[in-house]
Design an enzyme around this catalytic site. Structure first.
Site, PDB file in Angstrom:
ATOM      1  N   LYS A  84       0.817  -1.222   0.000  1.00  0.00           N
ATOM      2  CA  LYS A  84       0.000   0.000   0.000  1.00  0.00           C
ATOM      3  C   LYS A  84       0.848   1.268   0.000  1.00  0.00           C
ATOM      4  O   LYS A  84       0.440   2.281  -0.545  1.00  0.00           O
ATOM      5  CB  LYS A  84      -0.948  -0.010   1.207  1.00  0.00           C
ATOM      6  N   GLU A 106     -10.282   6.215   2.840  1.00  0.00           N
ATOM      7  CA  GLU A 106     -11.127   5.201   3.450  1.00  0.00           C
ATOM      8  C   GLU A 106     -10.216   4.077   3.920  1.00  0.00           C
ATOM      9  O   GLU A 106      -9.123   3.893   3.379  1.00  0.00           O
ATOM     10  CB  GLU A 106     -12.120   4.647   2.420  1.00  0.00           C
ATOM     11  N   SER A 375       1.903  -9.784  -0.823  1.00  0.00           N
ATOM     12  CA  SER A 375       1.532  -8.373  -0.797  1.00  0.00           C
ATOM     13  C   SER A 375       1.763  -7.707   0.558  1.00  0.00           C
ATOM     14  O   SER A 375       1.916  -6.496   0.633  1.00  0.00           O
ATOM     15  CB  SER A 375       0.066  -8.202  -1.217  1.00  0.00           C
TER      16      SER A 375
HETATM   17  C1  LIG Z   1      -5.169  -4.106   1.183  1.00  0.00           C
HETATM   18  C2  LIG Z   1      -4.426  -5.341   0.958  1.00  0.00           C
HETATM   19  C3  LIG Z   1      -4.741  -6.229  -0.103  1.00  0.00           C
HETATM   20  C4  LIG Z   1      -5.909  -6.015  -1.023  1.00  0.00           C
HETATM   21  O1  LIG Z   1      -5.829  -4.910  -1.847  1.00  0.00           O
HETATM   22  P1  LIG Z   1      -5.484  -4.978  -3.392  1.00  0.00           P
HETATM   23  O2  LIG Z   1      -5.808  -3.610  -3.882  1.00  0.00           O
HETATM   24  O3  LIG Z   1      -6.336  -6.028  -4.034  1.00  0.00           O
HETATM   25  O4  LIG Z   1      -4.049  -5.310  -3.516  1.00  0.00           O
HETATM   26  C5  LIG Z   1      -3.945  -7.344  -0.287  1.00  0.00           C
HETATM   27  N1  LIG Z   1      -2.909  -7.626   0.535  1.00  0.00           N
HETATM   28  C6  LIG Z   1      -2.581  -6.812   1.566  1.00  0.00           C
HETATM   29  C7  LIG Z   1      -1.433  -7.178   2.428  1.00  0.00           C
HETATM   30  C8  LIG Z   1      -3.327  -5.646   1.816  1.00  0.00           C
HETATM   31  O5  LIG Z   1      -2.993  -4.858   2.855  1.00  0.00           O
END
Ligand SMILES: *Cc1c(COP(=O)(O)O)cnc(C)c1O
Length: 412
Positions: A84, A106, A375
């Site tokens: 993020k 948000e 992610s």
């Molecule tokens: C917010 C988040 C997601 C989901 O958001 P995307 O926009 O689909 O990437 C996925 N993994 C993590 C670790 C997150 O914090």
């Protein structure tokens, strides 16, 4: 047409927001042409966070499955613990360019709220975060840190008091304060230019992953797996390989308690979603026949959303990205295996990509290569995971929840 991906995307917003959206689009278009803008972006992410993030060869997992070589893109190592930050730093630099002083956002689980509050602290912006009242209760530690970072956290009491209600409230604030305020949208959704802009900032993941795998293996991967909430980490890593037809791209959505229970958040991998317009854009939504949004469920709060990036909806229709689901149960099992075998703790969101890869790996030969996008890191999930693992009657737990859901439905 600009801002459209096939029939998806667009700018479905109140007239009053049009001028601020145009201002943002112009600032973004100019920044893209400015070499120094991207250089500053990379410099901040390199020195304030830790880009380029590594592409880790998961030797133990590779041995465990005895199939393809598994590589993991380590977005968990970003400052604040997920991909993020890539997006909020990019948008923060645009805010500076536009000369605005206040940002709003948000947040659902709180990850995007914390990232935005961090960016605001670093760049000296005033910051307000909208968060559903239910999520404020569920995510106390993140609320605490946002406040310490100087943000004002506003609990949203409308609707079912979760993420989509927080988005509606943030849009309302923006319409009132657009001269001073920028809305930092957290994923590749919403009205144009957000999907394109968020993809642009997250494309750093795919660019790095591509050059790293070529450096390590001298060739491209056969498959790339990423989880899909709104779609930003997925489109970020996929964008590096979109032109390489031989690389199969797999987006993994939240299967929740299982597609058959209807308690899931699978917009592209199930037949339960339909095309509609909400929150400023056109895509597949989990909605009823009247266009009212359904309740979604996932063990991972970050995947628990009714809409999905219009770019991914388009790539699905084109057949470029395949969409699958992983259930809560598969995810908890995959998490346990990943921790014990490799010593990595992926976020529950990210673990959806791992679970799907583990399921499919058995059909792949040893000479193949896959990349999984991690992610984010899983420290934040400690209570959720501990709850799930403690439940020895996991089977019953799932069935019980599904039964409760069905019973509720009968009452309605
Ligand atoms: C917010 C988040 C997601 C989901 O958001 P995307 O926009 O689909 O990437 C996925 N993994 C993590 C670790 C997150 O914090």
């Amino acid at each position: 047409m600009k801002g459209y991906y096939g029939e998806f995307g667009g700018v479905f917003i109140p007239e009053i927001l049009m001028s601020t959206i145009e201002e943002l689009t112009k600032a973004f278009e100019e920044a893209k042409e400015d070499k120094e803008f991207w250089e500053e972006y990379e410099r901040i992410l390199g020195n304030y966070s830790c880009r380029p993030t590594p592409l880790t060869y998961a030797e133990n997992l590779t041995k465990y499955f005895g199939g393809p070589k598994i590589y993991i893109k380590r977005e968990d190592l970003n400052h604040t613990g997920s991909h993020k930050l890539n997006n909020v730093i990019g948008q923060g630099l645009l805010v500076k360019r536009m000369g605005k002083k206040r940002v709003i956002a948000e947040t659902g689980a709180g990850q995007h709220g914390v990232a935005t509050a961090t960016m605001a602290a670093k760049f000296g912006f005033e910051c307000t975060i909208y968060m559903g009242e239910v999520d404020v209760e569920r995510q106390r530690p993140n609320v605490f840190w946002m406040e310490q970072l100087g943000a004002k956290v506003v609990p949203v009491k409308t609707g079912n008091r979760t993420l989509k209600d927080a988005i509606n409230e943030a849009l309302r604030d923006w319409a009132t304060n657009m001269d001073t305020t920028h809305y930092v949208l957290g994923t590749a959704c919403g009205p144009h230019p957000f999907p394109e802009m968020v993809m642009y900032f997250q494309s750093v993941i795919g660019k790095e992953a591509k050059s790293q795998i070529i450096e390590a293996e001298g060739r491209l991967p056969h498959r790339v797996y990423a989880c899909v909430g709104g779609g930003s980490n997925a489109i970020g890593i996929f964008s590096g390989f979109l032109e390489d037809d031989e690389v199969e791209l797999i987006g993994v959505e939240a299967g929740g308690y299982g597609l058959e229970t209807k308690k899931h958040a699978a917009r592209l991998a199930s037949k339960d979603a339909s095309i509609g317009v909400a929150q400023g854009y056109k895509t597949y939504f989990l909605q009823d026949d009247c266009g009212q949004m359904l309740e979604t469920h996932s063990v991972a709060a970050g995947l628990d959303y009714i809409g999905v990036s219009p770019i991914l909806a388009y790539l699905k229709e084109k057949g470029r990205v395949r969409f699958e689901v992983a259930t809560d149960r598969e995810v908890v099992e995959a998490l346990r295996l990943t921790i014990k075998t490799e010593g990595l703790i992926p976020a529950l969101e990210s673990t959806h990509a791992f679970a799907c890869a583990y399921r499919e790996i058995k059909q792949m030969s040893k000479d193949k290569i896959i990349i999984i996008n991690q992610s984010g890191r899983g420290d934040k999930d400690i209570f959720t995971v501990a709850d799930a693992l403690k439940d020895e009657l996991w089977e019953k737990f799932i069935i019980k929840k599904a039964e409760v859901y069905n019973a509720n439905k009968l009452h309605k």
